[in-house]
Design an enzyme around this catalytic site. Structure first.
Site, PDB file in Angstrom:
ATOM      1  N   GLY A 101       0.832  -1.215   0.000  1.00 12.48           N
ATOM      2  CA  GLY A 101       0.000   0.000   0.000  1.00 12.48           C
ATOM      3  C   GLY A 101       0.858   1.253   0.000  1.00 12.48           C
ATOM      4  O   GLY A 101       0.417   2.305  -0.424  1.00 12.48           O
ATOM      5  N   THR A 145       9.728   1.971  -6.587  1.00  9.51           N
ATOM      6  CA  THR A 145      10.176   2.157  -5.204  1.00  9.51           C
ATOM      7  C   THR A 145       9.780   3.505  -4.607  1.00  9.51           C
ATOM      8  O   THR A 145      10.136   3.809  -3.465  1.00  9.51           O
ATOM      9  CB  THR A 145      11.707   1.929  -5.098  1.00  9.51           C
ATOM     10  OG1 THR A 145      12.345   2.569  -6.214  1.00  9.51           O
ATOM     11  CG2 THR A 145      12.042   0.451  -5.124  1.00  9.51           C
ATOM     12  N   GLU A 196       6.657  30.053   2.397  1.00  8.54           N
ATOM     13  CA  GLU A 196       6.713  29.597   1.001  1.00  8.54           C
ATOM     14  C   GLU A 196       7.616  30.544   0.194  1.00  8.54           C
ATOM     15  O   GLU A 196       7.462  31.760   0.262  1.00  8.54           O
ATOM     16  CB  GLU A 196       5.280  29.568   0.423  1.00  8.54           C
ATOM     17  CG  GLU A 196       5.188  29.404  -1.082  1.00  8.54           C
ATOM     18  CD  GLU A 196       5.829  28.128  -1.620  1.00  8.54           C
ATOM     19  OE1 GLU A 196       5.497  27.040  -1.140  1.00  8.54           O
ATOM     20  OE2 GLU A 196       6.702  28.244  -2.527  1.00  8.54           O
ATOM     21  N   GLY A 238       8.626  18.908  -0.509  1.00  4.49           N
ATOM     22  CA  GLY A 238       8.588  17.989  -1.640  1.00  4.49           C
ATOM     23  C   GLY A 238       9.133  16.624  -1.272  1.00  4.49           C
ATOM     24  O   GLY A 238       9.561  16.396  -0.132  1.00  4.49           O
ATOM     25  N   ALA A 278      -1.199   9.431  -6.188  1.00  2.00           N
ATOM     26  CA  ALA A 278      -1.505   8.006  -6.136  1.00  2.00           C
ATOM     27  C   ALA A 278      -2.220   7.551  -7.403  1.00  2.00           C
ATOM     28  O   ALA A 278      -1.907   6.486  -7.956  1.00  2.00           O
ATOM     29  CB  ALA A 278      -2.364   7.718  -4.910  1.00  2.00           C
ATOM     30  N   HIS A 302     -30.605  19.879  -8.761  1.00  2.00           N
ATOM     31  CA  HIS A 302     -30.755  21.072  -7.930  1.00  2.00           C
ATOM     32  C   HIS A 302     -31.304  20.685  -6.563  1.00  2.00           C
ATOM     33  O   HIS A 302     -32.250  19.909  -6.499  1.00  2.00           O
ATOM     34  CB  HIS A 302     -31.730  22.054  -8.594  1.00  2.00           C
ATOM     35  CG  HIS A 302     -32.028  23.240  -7.725  1.00  2.00           C
ATOM     36  ND1 HIS A 302     -31.141  24.280  -7.599  1.00  2.00           N
ATOM     37  CD2 HIS A 302     -33.092  23.527  -6.934  1.00  2.00           C
ATOM     38  CE1 HIS A 302     -31.658  25.175  -6.767  1.00  2.00           C
ATOM     39  NE2 HIS A 302     -32.834  24.738  -6.344  1.00  2.00           N
TER      40      HIS A 302
HETATM   41  C1  LIG Z   1       1.267  13.457   3.281  1.00  2.00           C
HETATM   42  C2  LIG Z   1       0.938  12.983   1.891  1.00  2.00           C
HETATM   43  C3  LIG Z   1      -0.346  13.133   1.399  1.00  2.00           C
HETATM   44  C4  LIG Z   1      -0.661  12.696   0.124  1.00  2.00           C
HETATM   45  N1  LIG Z   1      -1.938  12.854  -0.322  1.00  2.00           N
HETATM   46  C5  LIG Z   1      -2.257  12.431  -1.561  1.00  2.00           C
HETATM   47  C6  LIG Z   1      -3.603  12.529  -2.033  1.00  2.00           C
HETATM   48  O1  LIG Z   1      -4.486  13.004  -1.335  1.00  2.00           O
HETATM   49  N2  LIG Z   1      -3.872  12.086  -3.273  1.00  2.00           N
HETATM   50  C7  LIG Z   1      -2.902  11.554  -4.085  1.00  2.00           C
HETATM   51  O2  LIG Z   1      -3.216  11.170  -5.208  1.00  2.00           O
HETATM   52  N3  LIG Z   1      -1.627  11.438  -3.671  1.00  2.00           N
HETATM   53  C8  LIG Z   1      -1.280  11.844  -2.431  1.00  2.00           C
HETATM   54  N4  LIG Z   1      -0.003  11.685  -1.980  1.00  2.00           N
HETATM   55  C9  LIG Z   1       1.009  11.105  -2.910  1.00  2.00           C
HETATM   56  C10 LIG Z   1       0.917   9.586  -2.987  1.00  2.00           C
HETATM   57  O3  LIG Z   1       0.978   9.050  -1.689  1.00  2.00           O
HETATM   58  C11 LIG Z   1       2.052   9.063  -3.846  1.00  2.00           C
HETATM   59  O4  LIG Z   1       2.014   9.699  -5.106  1.00  2.00           O
HETATM   60  C12 LIG Z   1       1.958   7.556  -4.074  1.00  2.00           C
HETATM   61  O5  LIG Z   1       1.965   6.875  -2.862  1.00  2.00           O
HETATM   62  C13 LIG Z   1       3.107   7.080  -4.958  1.00  2.00           C
HETATM   63  O6  LIG Z   1       3.029   5.711  -5.131  1.00  2.00           O
HETATM   64  P1  LIG Z   1       4.327   4.868  -5.500  1.00  2.00           P
HETATM   65  O7  LIG Z   1       3.867   3.451  -5.654  1.00  2.00           O
HETATM   66  O8  LIG Z   1       5.049   5.476  -6.620  1.00  2.00           O
HETATM   67  O9  LIG Z   1       5.301   5.010  -4.253  1.00  2.00           O
HETATM   68  P2  LIG Z   1       5.116   4.639  -2.724  1.00  2.00           P
HETATM   69  O10 LIG Z   1       3.707   4.703  -2.317  1.00  2.00           O
HETATM   70  O11 LIG Z   1       6.117   5.445  -1.999  1.00  2.00           O
HETATM   71  O12 LIG Z   1       5.505   3.099  -2.667  1.00  2.00           O
HETATM   72  C14 LIG Z   1       6.784   2.636  -2.871  1.00  2.00           C
HETATM   73  C15 LIG Z   1       6.950   1.356  -2.080  1.00  2.00           C
HETATM   74  O13 LIG Z   1       8.189   0.772  -2.408  1.00  2.00           O
HETATM   75  C16 LIG Z   1       8.756   0.204  -1.243  1.00  2.00           C
HETATM   76  N5  LIG Z   1      10.194   0.088  -1.452  1.00  2.00           N
HETATM   77  C17 LIG Z   1      11.092   1.084  -1.627  1.00  2.00           C
HETATM   78  N6  LIG Z   1      12.315   0.572  -1.806  1.00  2.00           N
HETATM   79  C18 LIG Z   1      12.193  -0.771  -1.752  1.00  2.00           C
HETATM   80  C19 LIG Z   1      13.102  -1.844  -1.867  1.00  2.00           C
HETATM   81  N7  LIG Z   1      14.399  -1.655  -2.079  1.00  2.00           N
HETATM   82  N8  LIG Z   1      12.625  -3.095  -1.767  1.00  2.00           N
HETATM   83  C20 LIG Z   1      11.312  -3.322  -1.540  1.00  2.00           C
HETATM   84  N9  LIG Z   1      10.412  -2.338  -1.415  1.00  2.00           N
HETATM   85  C21 LIG Z   1      10.847  -1.080  -1.523  1.00  2.00           C
HETATM   86  C22 LIG Z   1       8.362   1.177  -0.145  1.00  2.00           C
HETATM   87  O14 LIG Z   1       8.397   0.545   1.122  1.00  2.00           O
HETATM   88  C23 LIG Z   1       6.966   1.599  -0.566  1.00  2.00           C
HETATM   89  O15 LIG Z   1       5.988   0.803   0.040  1.00  2.00           O
HETATM   90  C24 LIG Z   1       0.341  12.092  -0.697  1.00  2.00           C
HETATM   91  C25 LIG Z   1       1.640  11.913  -0.198  1.00  2.00           C
HETATM   92  C26 LIG Z   1       1.938  12.348   1.083  1.00  2.00           C
HETATM   93  C27 LIG Z   1       3.325  12.147   1.609  1.00  2.00           C
END
Ligand SMILES: Cc1cc2nc3c(=O)[nH]c(=O)nc-3n(C[C@H](O)[C@H](O)[C@H](O)COP(=O)(O)OP(=O)(O)OC[C@H]3O[C@@H](n4cnc5c(N)ncnc54)[C@H](O)[C@@H]3O)c2cc1C
Length: 468
Positions: A49, A148, A208, A272, A320, A445
């Site tokens: 997740g 990742t 900012e 960021g 996400a 409405h």
């Molecule tokens: C505070 C906050 C609020 C957010 N709110 C929103 C929102 O409202 N709506 C939205 O669309 N987006 C939101 N986001 C952004 C969203 O969470 C990310 O864009 C999304 O999770 C990215 O998905 P990902 O699969 O690329 O990476 P991640 O979710 O970071 O998943 C990567 C996974 O890879 C695993 N991993 C890393 N390296 C290794 C390794 N070497 N071996 C095995 N596993 C590894 C990690 O443990 C992690 O579980 C938010 C982010 C934050 C921080």
């Protein structure tokens, strides 16, 4: 390991797809690939997740909802309801948030298992162009998907100590409510935390460097958010670049390049997120990178034919639903389906603060850049004319950006619950709708969606509930 073969005892297994990282991008790729009949190994070092479910979208939105309940309780008398706000039980808030997360987490684990994805718990490393090493074993795949993700970023001289200088990861777990907080960064994450904390009674100041909050949004949306935040007593210093931080007796003091000095109990660094790629073998295997991001083409292919990459690890919007879309696109491509590149302008963007900021398509500035000033038409519809918004006592606007005599190329909304309106806005943008076509659609409405309808009626030259 759950579901499927024990690859540890089966050296001959070659999966169709090996996915490194089980966040939004990785697990979406896994689910779709498995659905299409491919054999899939999904390797995750933390929790399935990823950021979205455990440290991002879901927990922050739970906090924002608790904040909304707090505000509504405080303001109940304005609606003739007798209630008294007695404070925030932060333990209770965390329990509510954690219950939401754990319910979804269980559901996701069940989903992955039911699709027969081989889930491998462990930290993986790319060991060749067709394999990942994890837990001392080699997992081979015809294709590899790197997913990742990302982690909070800082800047030189600003060390996140997890105590008084914190990232969003820490802020989500803070077991007390600070009296005051400085938030470095007025982007989506910074504004969402500012909104939550203010509702919880914290004295908040956002710092900012750019001229506006949510600087990637249309300037009109930024200004409306700033007005609303000012009204709520959320302070912000714009065009103020961070120059240093020092510890005070009980908190921190932040100084800026333009000579400001602000003190608070905690500093949240929300400037960021950076990609997770260091030391994972990507460069050694010849994957082209730029500042830690994996470079991909419009089909999410890296320069290595067997390797794709998705999500926050690649330099596209860090959202996400972008990860979901990219993961599914890769799975479909690997399964031999015809895929269409993602139109990144057509992706909805929401800041879930109070008020919400939602948009899709081009800002006015981008549209002018793309089409020329004389070709761009805009229209603003004030939510004051919308019955449901009035009932909710929310203020804001919907701004449309249209190419003259052509399609609507940008929708920008500010107000309570506008995030829920972005679905229709997204259809309007992505189907290249003309204002007259949208004006033809009848909206319920009283609803806030009616405001979108009214805005298009006005743009089509037949305004109904709008002052000339
Ligand atoms: C505070 C906050 C609020 C957010 N709110 C929103 C929102 O409202 N709506 C939205 O669309 N987006 C939101 N986001 C952004 C969203 O969470 C990310 O864009 C999304 O999770 C990215 O998905 P990902 O699969 O690329 O990476 P991640 O979710 O970071 O998943 C990567 C996974 O890879 C695993 N991993 C890393 N390296 C290794 C390794 N070497 N071996 C095995 N596993 C590894 C990690 O443990 C992690 O579980 C938010 C982010 C934050 C921080």
């Amino acid at each position: 390991m759950h579901g499927g073969r024990d690859v540890a005892n089966d050296a001959s297994t070659v999966f169709d797809v090996v996915i490194l990282g089980g966040g939004s991008g990785g697990y979406a790729a896994a689910l779709r690939a498995a659905q299409l009949g491919l054999s899939v190994a999904l390797i995750e070092k933390g929790e399935l997740g990823g950021t979205c479910l455990h440290r991002g979208c879901i927990p922050t939105k739970a906090l924002l909802h608790a904040a909304e309940v707090a505000d509504e309780t405080r303001e109940a008398a304005e609606f003739g309801v007798l209630a008294s706000f007695q404070g925030i039980d932060i333990k209770g808030v965390h329990k509510y948030k954690d219950d939401v997360v754990s319910g979804l987490y269980k559901g996701l684990q069940g989903l992955v298992a039911s699709r027969k994805v081989t889930f491998i718990q462990g930290e993986g490393r790319l060991s060749s162009q067709t394999s990942v090493d994890v837990n001392g074993q080699r997992v081979e795949g015809r294709h590899i998907v790197l997913a990742t993700g990302s982690v909070p970023r800082s800047i030189p001289g600003l060390e996140i100590d997890g105590n008084r200088i914190i990232s969003s990861d820490h802020a989500l777990k803070l077991d007390y409510i600070p009296k005051s907080a400085i938030i470095l960064g007025g982007g989506v994450i910074g504004c969402e935390f500012a909104s939550v904390w203010k509702s919880f009674g914290v004295d908040v100041t956002i710092v900012e460097g750019l001229p506006h909050l949510v600087p990637l949004e249309d300037e009109n949306s930024s200004k409306l958010l700033e007005r609303a935040f000012r009204k709520r007593g959320i302070k912000f210093e714009l065009k103020s670049r961070f120059s240093g931080v020092e510890y005070t007796e009980n908190g921190v003091r932040v100084s800026t390049e333009n000579g400001k000095s602000i003190e608070a109990d905690v500093l949240l660094v929300a400037i960021g997120r950076g990609p997770v790629s260091a030391g994972l073998g990507y460069e050694e295997q010849g994957v082209a990178m730029d500042r830690g991001y994996v470079l991909v083409d419009e089909y999410l292919r890296t320069n290595v034919p067997t390797i794709s990459a998705v999500g926050d690890l690649v330099p596209t919007l860090q959202l996400a639903h972008v990860g979901f879309a990219e993961g599914m696109l890769v799975a479909e491509r690997l399964a031999g389906l015809k895929v269409v590149p993602i139109d990144y302008d057509g992706i909805p963007r929401v800041t879930y603060s109070n008020p919400e900021v939602a948009s899709v398509g081009l800002t006015e500035a981008k549209a002018v850049e793309q089409y020329g000033k004389e070709k761009v038409v805009t229209l603003k519809y004030n939510l004051a004319g919308n019955g449901k918004s009035k009932i909710l006592k929310t203020a804001g606007e919907i701004k449309l950006v249209q190419v003259k005599d052509g399609a609507v190329v940008g929708v920008h909304m500010v107000g309570a619950r506008m995030g829920e309106q972005v679905g229709e806005a997204q259809l309007i943008y992505n189907w290249e709708a003309l204002p007259a076509e949208v004006a033809q659609l009848i909206h319920a409405h009283p609803s806030q969606s009616e405001a979108l309808g009214e805005a298009h009626l006005a743009l089509a030259g037949k305004p109904l509930h709008a002052h000339d």
